[in-house]
Design an enzyme around this catalytic site. Structure first.
Site, mmCIF file in Angstrom:
data_model
loop_
_atom_site.group_PDB
_atom_site.id
_atom_site.type_symbol
_atom_site.label_atom_id
_atom_site.label_comp_id
_atom_site.label_asym_id
_atom_site.label_seq_id
_atom_site.Cartn_x
_atom_site.Cartn_y
_atom_site.Cartn_z
ATOM 1 N N CYS A 23 10.408 151.548 58.185
ATOM 2 C CA CYS A 23 11.697 152.258 58.298
ATOM 3 C C CYS A 23 12.302 152.163 59.692
ATOM 4 O O CYS A 23 13.403 152.655 59.928
ATOM 5 C CB CYS A 23 11.546 153.712 57.866
ATOM 6 N N HIS A 67 28.206 155.379 51.357
ATOM 7 C CA HIS A 67 28.440 154.025 51.846
ATOM 8 C C HIS A 67 28.743 153.979 53.343
ATOM 9 O O HIS A 67 29.644 153.268 53.791
ATOM 10 C CB HIS A 67 29.532 153.323 51.037
ATOM 11 N N GLU A 126 14.825 160.462 49.059
ATOM 12 C CA GLU A 126 15.099 159.135 49.621
ATOM 13 C C GLU A 126 14.765 158.048 48.612
ATOM 14 O O GLU A 126 15.387 156.998 48.602
ATOM 15 C CB GLU A 126 14.253 158.905 50.879
#
Length: 136
Positions: A23, A67, A126
């Site tokens: 990550c 987005h 997530e």
């Protein structure tokens, strides 16, 4: 006590600077956010209208984050990425902390608490099997 929950989703990119795993790289998620509202049994047959709850959550969270590249303003590297993204006409959201599910759950709760009476918890997913929940 009766609790109702509304689920919304948004897509966003982020990076976890100084993380030792994968990550640390730029990546994205389809975040799922569960917003729960509780009410003591008061004889009312509705805690909150789901349509109203959805509108508030979309206006407060999804419209802002969907987005976008979410970046930590305390990270030089993330700020540099954000500059490139913005320069190319793409969306960013600046936050003053690491973009973890735990931090999002707490922040989203804070953003919603004055707008939703009886707000009891916010859960941020997530992935399909990994989430963080904040309840005061």
């Amino acid at each position: 006590m009766t609790t109702v929950t509304k689920t919304v989703k948004f897509d966003a990119a982020h990076v976890l600077t100084n993380h030792c795993g994968l990550c640390k790289n730029l990546h994205g998620h389809t975040y799922r956010v569960d917003v729960s509202v509780s009410q003591a049994d008061s004889g009312s047959d509705m805690v909150i209208d789901f349509k109203d709850l959805k509108r508030i959550v979309n206006e407060t969270i999804c419209d802002r984050f969907d987005h976008a590249f979410i970046y930590n303003t305390n990270s030089k590297g993330e700020c540099e990425i954000a500059e490139v993204v913005e320069r190319n006409g793409m969306r960013t959201v600046a936050i003053p902390f690491r973009s973890t599910a735990e931090n999002f759950a707490k922040m989203f709760f804070g953003d919603l608490k004055d707008k939703i009476p009886g707000l009891s918890s916010v859960r941020v997913w997530e992935t399909a099997d990994s989430c963080a929940e904040y309840r005061p």
